[in-house]
Design a protein around this motif. Structure first.
Motif, mmCIF file in Angstrom:
data_model
loop_
_atom_site.group_PDB
_atom_site.id
_atom_site.type_symbol
_atom_site.label_atom_id
_atom_site.label_comp_id
_atom_site.label_asym_id
_atom_site.label_seq_id
_atom_site.Cartn_x
_atom_site.Cartn_y
_atom_site.Cartn_z
ATOM 1 N N ALA A 118 1.266 -0.616 0.344
ATOM 2 C CA ALA A 118 0.422 0.092 0.297
ATOM 3 C C ALA A 118 0.643 1.036 -0.100
ATOM 4 O O ALA A 118 1.471 1.171 0.354
ATOM 5 C CB ALA A 118 -1.254 -0.011 1.359
ATOM 6 N N ILE A 119 1.000 2.677 -0.806
ATOM 7 C CA ILE A 119 0.821 3.991 -0.178
ATOM 8 C C ILE A 119 0.022 3.931 1.065
ATOM 9 O O ILE A 119 -1.152 4.539 0.866
ATOM 10 C CB ILE A 119 1.046 4.519 -1.617
ATOM 11 C CG1 ILE A 119 1.383 3.849 -2.331
ATOM 12 C CG2 ILE A 119 0.623 5.921 -1.061
ATOM 13 C CD1 ILE A 119 1.420 4.751 -3.910
ATOM 14 N N LEU A 120 0.642 4.644 2.282
ATOM 15 C CA LEU A 120 0.322 6.051 2.886
ATOM 16 C C LEU A 120 0.777 7.192 2.574
ATOM 17 O O LEU A 120 2.373 7.476 2.953
ATOM 18 C CB LEU A 120 1.057 5.472 3.983
ATOM 19 C CG LEU A 120 -0.179 6.541 5.342
ATOM 20 C CD1 LEU A 120 -1.240 6.026 5.924
ATOM 21 C CD2 LEU A 120 0.893 5.713 6.897
ATOM 22 N N SER A 121 0.392 8.338 2.022
ATOM 23 C CA SER A 121 0.727 9.362 2.231
ATOM 24 C C SER A 121 0.268 10.965 2.513
ATOM 25 O O SER A 121 -1.609 10.814 1.920
ATOM 26 C CB SER A 121 1.148 9.531 0.200
ATOM 27 O OG SER A 121 1.357 10.841 0.143
ATOM 28 N N ASN A 122 0.610 12.220 2.624
ATOM 29 C CA ASN A 122 -0.032 13.012 3.090
ATOM 30 C C ASN A 122 -0.566 13.120 1.176
ATOM 31 O O ASN A 122 -1.293 14.411 0.965
ATOM 32 C CB ASN A 122 0.972 14.509 2.237
ATOM 33 C CG ASN A 122 1.856 14.240 4.076
ATOM 34 O OD1 ASN A 122 1.754 13.726 5.045
ATOM 35 N ND2 ASN A 122 2.549 14.853 4.393
ATOM 36 N N GLY A 123 0.140 13.230 -0.027
ATOM 37 C CA GLY A 123 -1.404 13.402 -1.099
ATOM 38 C C GLY A 123 -2.056 13.287 -1.532
ATOM 39 O O GLY A 123 -3.135 12.023 -0.605
#
Length: 225
Positions: A118-123
């Motif tokens: 997974a990605i975990l981002s501020n985006g």
């Protein structure tokens, strides 16, 4: 408890945040960038991050696209550039950032080992969708998680909570990977196993926790599982 889930920061970790300025500088319409694009790329990223921290502390959240624009405007002014077309081109390219070359094979290797990815981002969700689609990483990811669900930027603990909430896994089952030393430290303090991808060979941040692993790139991430 064995690791089941590998979670990545997006910008600077999977996606090369300097690629937009480098690409625009090669285009004839934006020749003014040729000598200053490295400084613009550096200042753009620094201000982008600083604005997330300041907004989080002040309780003045906005989405990541706003701080991306604000950071670029500061960087362009610092370099003495005032060209609306160049600004627009740099922002356009930010939606098409290339992934680092080792990323697809690394993600496939994790998936072959049965790991969730997974990605975990501020985006913002829209920004992340654009980057993932541009790099053709969608089939290699189980989830793309954004701070917009909690309305505060990393390293606030509620951001890291999104992983357990989504995957129903314990903290000790998660390997969190970031190119930002402060992010890897924040995730380590939260309780994740962490890897800091220190591509630039920077000193370690003096914080309340430290990353468990320090790597020059993402190639050996599967070996940590």
């Amino acid at each position: 408890m064995p690791m089941t889930t590998c979670v990545f920061d997006a910008y600077g970790t999977l996606f090369d945040v300097g690629a937009a300025a480098a690409q625009a500088a090669r285009e004839p319409d934006h020749a003014a960038l040729a000598d200053v694009w490295p400084a613009i790329a550096r200042d753009w990223r620094l201000k982008q991050l600083q604005y997330t921290w300041l907004r989080a502390v002040a309780g003045q959240h906005c989405d990541f696209w706003q701080v991306t624009q604000d950071g670029l405007d500061w960087a362009l002014e610092a370099s003495g550039l005032d060209n609306a077309a160049t600004r627009a081109r740099l922002l356009e390219l930010y939606w098409e950032l290339r992934a680092y070359p080792e990323v697809p094979a690394m993600l496939r290797s994790l998936r072959d080992r049965g790991m969730k990815t997974a990605i975990l981002s501020n985006g913002s969700p829209a920004m992340l969708e654009g980057a993932v689609n541009s790099a053709a990483l969608g089939p290699l990811l189980d989830a793309v998680l954004s701070v917009e669900d909690v309305q505060v930027f990393k390293p606030h603990h509620s951001v890291y909570d999104l992983v357990g909430d989504h995957f129903q896994c314990a903290k000790t089952e998660v390997l969190f990977v970031s190119s930002n030393g402060w992010d890897a430290a924040g995730a380590a303090g939260y309780g994740f196993q962490t890897a800091w991808v220190n591509r630039a060979g920077e000193p370690m941040d003096r914080l309340y926790a430290t990353p468990h692993h320090i790597l020059p790139d993402l190639t050996t991430i599967p070996e940590l599982i």
